[in-house]
Design an enzyme around this catalytic site. Structure first.
Site, mmCIF file in Angstrom:
data_model
loop_
_atom_site.group_PDB
_atom_site.id
_atom_site.type_symbol
_atom_site.label_atom_id
_atom_site.label_comp_id
_atom_site.label_asym_id
_atom_site.label_seq_id
_atom_site.Cartn_x
_atom_site.Cartn_y
_atom_site.Cartn_z
ATOM 1 N N HIS A 73 0.842 -1.196 0.000
ATOM 2 C CA HIS A 73 0.000 0.000 0.000
ATOM 3 C C HIS A 73 0.882 1.254 0.000
ATOM 4 C CE1 HIS A 73 -2.473 -3.280 1.650
ATOM 5 N NE2 HIS A 73 -3.507 -2.638 1.141
ATOM 6 N N HIS B 179 -15.515 -4.272 -0.978
ATOM 7 C CA HIS B 179 -15.440 -2.950 -0.385
ATOM 8 C C HIS B 179 -15.059 -1.932 -1.457
ATOM 9 C CE1 HIS B 179 -11.265 -4.326 -0.138
ATOM 10 N NE2 HIS B 179 -10.830 -3.158 0.307
#
Length: 288
Positions: A59, A197
């Site tokens: 990330h 999500h």
């Protein structure tokens, strides 16, 4: 020879790590989620591997939009905990298995998969949250994870991302690589990320329980068919971040039944919503 004994699948929501670190696991919001991993922690103690090959996505810790490999293999001896903006999590250093990682690199690249080899990298919540969920969180200082970890990053952030079919085939190549390593090692392969999500845009907050559970059904019983699902279905049904689920297909592709062996044993299945606007799924499959 080394062998893959099991595969584990779990979401890697960053807020889960915060809940662990701040002692919130028994608060009403979080307790149902962590209860779903109590079986898993005991299972890990009873089935402790020598090495976990952990599939996750970085990330923006090691890779940014300026440079992002499709597949990156952690070949180092140790991997420090990343600072994701609030300081590094209070966790022990993750120790790798350079010999097995080098062998996997040689084998998988010779099977025509192009890997980026990382001799130095930091690991973020994509890798540390699964460790916290599956293990008793080792206290600092002086704690240690109970096994070695080989990090394996997959780009599911910047399009184009690899297809489910490519990830499934990569899992098969990984199984061949591990089984050709001339050392008696118990190896588990973990696929992380997802489930449904979406973190931005008009559909922010999207969760699709029926689709998620159908994905779990197919991952268990029809992984080859599931590997043919196109990207657009993940985005449409599971949200923009639901594409992370292709990483689970790498772990599933490494199981023995895909190569003609017996079906795996389902040891545990868990699904919970919400966890910080994310659906959390979890499976443990044992090879037979």
């Amino acid at each position: 020879m080394a062998r893959i004994t099991a595969s584990v699948y779990t979401s890697h929501v960053p807020a889960i790590g915060v809940a662990v670190d701040q002692g919130k696991t028994q608060e009403p919001y979080w307790q149902p989620l962590f209860a779903g991993y109590e079986f898993s922690k005991q299972w890990m103690k009873d089935n402790k591997p020598d090495v976990v090959f952990l599939v996750y996505n970085d990330h923006a810790t090691n890779f940014s939009l300026e440079l992002i490999p499709t597949f990156a293999l952690g070949c180092g001896a140790e991997f420090p905990i990343a600072d994701e903006g609030w300081g590094p999590r209070p966790l022990p250093t993750v120790y790798g298995h350079p010999e097995l990682a080098a062998h996997i690199a040689q084998s998988v690249i010779q099977q025509d998969f192009d890997l980026t080899l990382c001799n130095a990298m930091k690991v973020d919540h994509g890798l540390t949250v699964p460790l916290s969920l599956m293990c008793d969180n080792p206290p600092m200082p002086g704690g240690a994870w109970p096994f070695k970890v080989i990090p394996f990053h997959v780009n599911v952030v910047q399009y184009p991302v690899p297809s489910g079919a490519r990830c499934f085939a990569l899992g098969q190549a990984l199984r061949r690589a591990v089984e050709s390593f001339d050392e008696d090692l118990n190896v588990q392969i973990w696929g992380t990320g997802g489930m449904s999500h979406q973190l931005q845009g008009a559909r922010a907050g999207l969760i699709n329980k029926p689709w998620d559970n159908a994905f779990l059904d197919r991952l268990i019983a029809d992984p080859a068919g599931l590997a043919q699902v196109p990207h657009i279905e993940y985005v449409r049904e599971a949200g923009s971040e639901g594409i992370e689920l292709v990483m689970w297909l790498i772990a599933r592709g490494a199981m023995a039944d895909v190569a003609g062996g017996p079906a795996p044993t389902l040891k545990h299945r868990f699904f919970h919503v919400p966890a910080s606007n994310t659906a959390v799924g979890h499976l443990i499959l044992e090879n037979n």
